[in-house]
Design a protein around this motif. Structure first.
Motif, PDB file in Angstrom:
ATOM      1  N   LEU A 139      67.157  -2.199 -42.410  1.00 38.58           N
ATOM      2  CA  LEU A 139      66.440  -1.172 -43.154  1.00 38.58           C
ATOM      3  C   LEU A 139      65.195  -1.735 -43.836  1.00 38.58           C
ATOM      4  CD1 LEU A 139      69.572   0.569 -44.714  1.00 38.58           C
ATOM      5  CD2 LEU A 139      68.090   1.517 -42.926  1.00 38.58           C
ATOM      6  N   GLN A 181      63.421   7.977 -46.955  1.00 43.42           N
ATOM      7  CA  GLN A 181      64.853   8.124 -46.662  1.00 43.42           C
ATOM      8  C   GLN A 181      65.465   6.797 -46.227  1.00 43.42           C
ATOM      9  OE1 GLN A 181      64.775  11.260 -43.745  1.00 43.42           O
ATOM     10  NE2 GLN A 181      63.975  12.769 -45.219  1.00 43.42           N
ATOM     11  N   ASN A 182      64.672   6.000 -45.516  1.00 41.30           N
ATOM     12  CA  ASN A 182      65.131   4.675 -45.103  1.00 41.30           C
ATOM     13  C   ASN A 182      65.474   3.826 -46.334  1.00 41.30           C
ATOM     14  OD1 ASN A 182      64.986   2.390 -42.805  1.00 41.30           O
ATOM     15  ND2 ASN A 182      63.990   1.583 -44.639  1.00 41.30           N
ATOM     16  N   GLU A 235      66.087   4.992 -49.412  1.00 41.28           N
ATOM     17  CA  GLU A 235      67.202   5.607 -50.127  1.00 41.28           C
ATOM     18  C   GLU A 235      68.532   5.149 -49.523  1.00 41.28           C
ATOM     19  OE1 GLU A 235      67.119   7.173 -52.851  1.00 41.28           O
ATOM     20  OE2 GLU A 235      65.672   8.821 -52.925  1.00 41.28           O
ATOM     21  N   LYS A 236      68.554   5.046 -48.212  1.00 44.67           N
ATOM     22  CA  LYS A 236      69.761   4.569 -47.541  1.00 44.67           C
ATOM     23  C   LYS A 236      70.022   3.112 -47.886  1.00 44.67           C
ATOM     24  CE  LYS A 236      71.898   4.240 -42.947  1.00 44.67           C
ATOM     25  NZ  LYS A 236      71.687   4.463 -41.483  1.00 44.67           N
ATOM     26  N   GLU A 269      72.909  -4.853 -42.230  1.00 46.99           N
ATOM     27  CA  GLU A 269      72.388  -3.487 -42.331  1.00 46.99           C
ATOM     28  C   GLU A 269      71.176  -3.451 -43.257  1.00 46.99           C
ATOM     29  OE1 GLU A 269      73.915   1.011 -43.578  1.00 46.99           O
ATOM     30  OE2 GLU A 269      75.280  -0.708 -43.727  1.00 46.99           O
ATOM     31  N   GLN A 271      71.763   2.384 -51.123  1.00 45.13           N
ATOM     32  CA  GLN A 271      73.199   2.648 -51.158  1.00 45.13           C
ATOM     33  C   GLN A 271      74.027   1.586 -50.435  1.00 45.13           C
ATOM     34  OE1 GLN A 271      74.341   5.033 -53.088  1.00 45.13           O
ATOM     35  NE2 GLN A 271      72.195   5.486 -53.582  1.00 45.13           N
ATOM     36  N   VAL A 272      73.368   0.588 -49.861  1.00 50.34           N
ATOM     37  CA  VAL A 272      74.106  -0.445 -49.123  1.00 50.34           C
ATOM     38  C   VAL A 272      74.702  -1.430 -50.127  1.00 50.34           C
ATOM     39  CG1 VAL A 272      74.010  -2.206 -47.308  1.00 50.34           C
ATOM     40  CG2 VAL A 272      72.562  -0.191 -47.158  1.00 50.34           C
TER      41      VAL A 272
END
Length: 768
Positions: free
Chosen positions: A553, A571-572, A574-575, A549, A578-579
């Motif tokens: 990203l 936003q990409n 930011e995601k 994942e 969180q991985v």
């Protein structure tokens, strides 16, 4: 002890088949009780207690060793050279001495220990005795002791066996010891302690015996504790305040397996060594040093397994001897990006100046922090300790001195000193002619300088040594990129896409995304990025789902940014921040590693928020990046928030402030966050400081094409170089860079058409 497992018995059998008893003469030392440090016989079965005999005998005369068996060694060894180099590095040589006598305490190594008497064991037990004795002696405050690992390291380099007293003495001298301890271990039946050892301290330079000691004990650990107590008394140093068995593994089977693993490790037999370290852990799961070495499994990088092993080693290092404790804790801190690694490295370098590990550890910490030139004297010291007594590189196994030379080369690379990189690479090649790392570093250097033919010749030479290195580093693709030969780059990439190896096909897609971004074909790059995500998510991979994942990203973020979809790009990232599944075992136990992840990824989000015009989000994120950066040992992370603050200042028209922030954000001119180079250059050009802009941009062209340089394309850097040269009235130089841009954007998306036309026109003026 409990009965060893069948596997352990088989491994010990391998040790027995390798070793042979040394035919050296067993010496009873009762005849030397008049030596300056008289012998103490401890109470039966226990640790020796002090008595009047522990002090120098009144009016006694020192007895020399038998001239026929006296060791003859050079008076000038590694220690003298290491002292000079360490002083150059700015760290004083640790002066340890006998405070009462006013004499310096010598560095001591443990040499040959011959076993004698009923039930004598010739299966490698002497190596275990040496390892345990060296470990215990190292606990004496103020005494420098050459570790068993260092002895095996040197023995491997000089191609000598560890069962030869002469070889051990030679290794001790090379390792910087001034004295060596030799002796005989007796197993006794009947009344009294079952074990006795007679040892002698020998001056390595003269071969003269300095003192002799004798001790008895109910087991090997009690025996070694007695020897340590006597030696501390003779040197007028403080003995350890607790028994060795309370500080480290007390399983003799585990220690024997560990000792054999050490020998194999330093001889370059990684798989064999790992087998013994794992077996030692099976015998004693709390054996910290066995866990430490088992974490270095050469079968492949298993970060999760290494993390578990080093965490185990660190937890069990609380009462371990100082060297073991520092070694294990530094390894854990280094793996988890903890800033405390630098402090531990300093302790290693100062407390164990005769061993290269401390100098390498401290040099690596300085390099990671961004103090590249300050790290070089430490790497030089480690090289001196490893190689000063060797006339050539070892014929087999790992080349330890080459590690220091490679680190020197890397430091000069990070400092953007091309001439020094070339010198250090050639130095490495002279020391180890078959060094793919040096050949490939030179190849990349020549490719950057436009010397493509010479670069390819070096790649071909490296391929003849290690084809895997070429494939792993994608050097053929890099050379084509640097030359602006995009057709050749695509041909090489397409070749990977047709590979039978799924990992190589995935790698091909990754590089194809970079190629299409470089050529200004962002719509195609976005499509390939989606294909890359699908391939990584569904295809066979050696990486965990979190990494799959994360890779997806990471591939899409720069493409979205360059497409002008800034909010989506932010936003990409930011995601991606969180991985946490990318670091499942580190989330709770290694906050500094998590900090590195957050600082780096949120730094990209911060960049995108500024371009999206979301000043409030960007300002908040700048503080967040600064917070996480302070928890990371990586200098780039600590500086990254300045990049965002520079962007915010530039947006608000505060140019001088922006330039100042961007300069503070710079980690490495060539291998930092290369987007900072680009943004700083734009501000400098706008301020009319074109020469400064060129100086900032030139290193960015020499950096890696991916990694921290992934977030800006070579085309953008060449375009800004062309503008800076043009405004400095260096039209020929400007035309060269405009020509590169024109080749790249010849078939670019419509958004690049105007910039392409300008580049084509201005390169045509110069006939390029």
């Amino acid at each position: 002890e409990s009965e060893p497992s069948a596997e352990t018995k088989n491994l010990i059998g391998l040790v027995r088949s390798r070793t042979r008893p040394h035919p050296g003469k067993s010496v009873e030392l009762d005849s030397v009780r008049d030596s300056p440090a008289a012998i103490l016989e401890p109470a039966a079965g226990g640790r020796a207690a002090a008595s009047d005999e522990a002090h120098p005998a009144r009016g006694s005369r020192e007895k020399a060793a038998d001239p026929g068996t006296r060791h003859r060694f050079s008076r000038v060894g590694v220690a003298a050279l290491a002292t000079a180099v360490l002083a150059t590095a700015g760290y004083g040589w640790l002066k340890k001495g006998d405070a009462k006598a006013g004499q310096p305490v010598p560095t001591i190594a443990v040499g040959s220990v011959v076993e004698s008497g009923p039930g004598a064991d010739s299966s490698g037990q002497s190596g275990t005795v040496r390892e345990i004795l060296a470990t215990d002696l190292a606990r004496i405050e103020g005494l420098n002791v050459v570790s068993q690992s260092r002895m095996y390291d040197v023995l491997a380099h000089i191609s000598k066996r560890a069962d030869s007293p002469g070889a051990l003495a030679e290794a001790a001298r090379i390792a910087g010891a001034g004295e060596i301890i030799e002796g005989t271990l007796y197993r006794r039946d009947g009344v009294g302690p079952p074990l006795r050892v007679d040892i002698r301290r020998v001056n390595l330079a003269t071969g003269v015996m300095v003192s002799a000691h004798s001790a008895s004990g109910s087991d090997l650990f009690a025996l070694v504790d007695s020897v340590t107590f006597h030696l501390a008394a003779a040197l007028r140093l403080e003995a350890p305040d607790h028994a060795l068995s309370a500080a480290t593994s007390k399983s003799l089977v585990a220690r024997r397996l560990y000792d054999e693993g050490l020998r194999l490790h330093y001889e370059g037999n990684g798989p064999g060594a790992t087998r013994f370290f794992k077996a030692a852990l099976k015998e004693d799961s709390t054996f910290g040093m066995a866990a430490y070495y088992a974490a270095m499994d050469p079968a492949g990088p298993d970060y999760e397994r290494a993390t578990r092993l080093l965490s185990l080693a660190s937890r069990n290092a609380t009462r371990a001897p100082l060297r073991e404790r520092l070694t294990v804790r530094h390894a854990w801190a280094w793996m988890t990006n903890d800033p405390v690694a630098r402090t531990i490295a300093e302790s290693l370098a100062v407390n164990f100046p005769a061993e290269p590990e401390g100098a390498m550890a401290l040099g690596n910490s300085l390099q990671l922090a961004g103090e590249f030139l300050a790290a070089i004297p430490l790497f030089e010291r480690a090289f001196a300790l490893d190689s000063a007594q060797f006339s050539r590189a070892p014929g087999g196994g790992a080349c330890r001195p080459c590690g220091a030379l490679t680190a020197i080369m890397n430091s000069y690379t990070l400092a953007d000193s091309a001439a020094a990189v070339e010198r250090s690479a050639r130095r490495l090649i002279r020391f180890q002619r078959r060094s793919p790392a040096a050949l490939l570093r030179l190849a990349d250097l020549y490719a950057t300088a436009g010397r493509r033919r010479e670069s390819q010749a070096l790649v071909d030479s490296a391929a003849g040594i290690d084809p895997g290195a070429i494939r792993a580093l994608n050097m053929d693709i890099r050379i084509a990129f640097r030359a602006g030969d995009f057709n050749e780059a695509e041909r090489r990439i397409r070749h990977r896409l047709s590979d039978v190896d799924p990992e190589m096909r995935t790698d091909g897609l990754w590089w194809l995304i970079i190629l299409e971004r470089t050529r200004g074909r962002l719509i195609a790059a976005d499509s390939i990025a989606r294909e890359f995500c699908a391939t990584v998510a569904s295809g066979p991979s050696s990486y965990a789902s979190g990494w799959r994942e994360g890779w997806c990203l990471l591939a899409r973020g720069p493409v979205l940014f360059e497409l002008g979809r800034f909010a989506e790009s932010a936003q990409n990232y930011e995601k991606l921040a969180q991985v946490r599944r990318m670091f499942p075992s580190l989330v709770e136990h290694a906050p500094s590693m998590l900090a590195r992840h957050h600082a780096w990824i949120r730094g990209h989000a911060l960049n995108a928020y500024v371009y999206a015009g979301d000043v409030n989000a960007a300002s908040r994120l700048a503080d967040t990046v600064e917070h996480w950066g302070k928890l990371s040992a990586y200098g780039r992370d600590r500086r990254l928030h300045f990049h965002g603050r520079g962007l915010l200042a530039a947006r608000q028209g505060r140019r001088d402030e922006a330039i100042s922030h961007f300069r503070k954000a710079m980690f490495s001119p060539s291998e930092g966050y290369t987007r900072t180079n680009l943004e700083l250059a734009r501000e400098l050009i706008a301020a009319g400081r074109n020469s400064e802009a060129i100086a900032v941009l030139r290193p960015a062209l020499a950096g890696p094409i991916e990694s921290s340089n992934l977030y800006v394309t070579l085309t953008e850097i060449h375009e800004q170089m062309a503008i800076a040269f043009e405004r400095r009235a260096a039209r020929d130089s400007a035309a060269v860079h405009y020509a590169w841009v024109a080749r790249a954007w010849r078939d670019a998306d419509r958004r690049f058409r105007e910039r392409y036309d300008i580049a084509k026109k201005k390169s045509a003026i110069a006939g390029l």
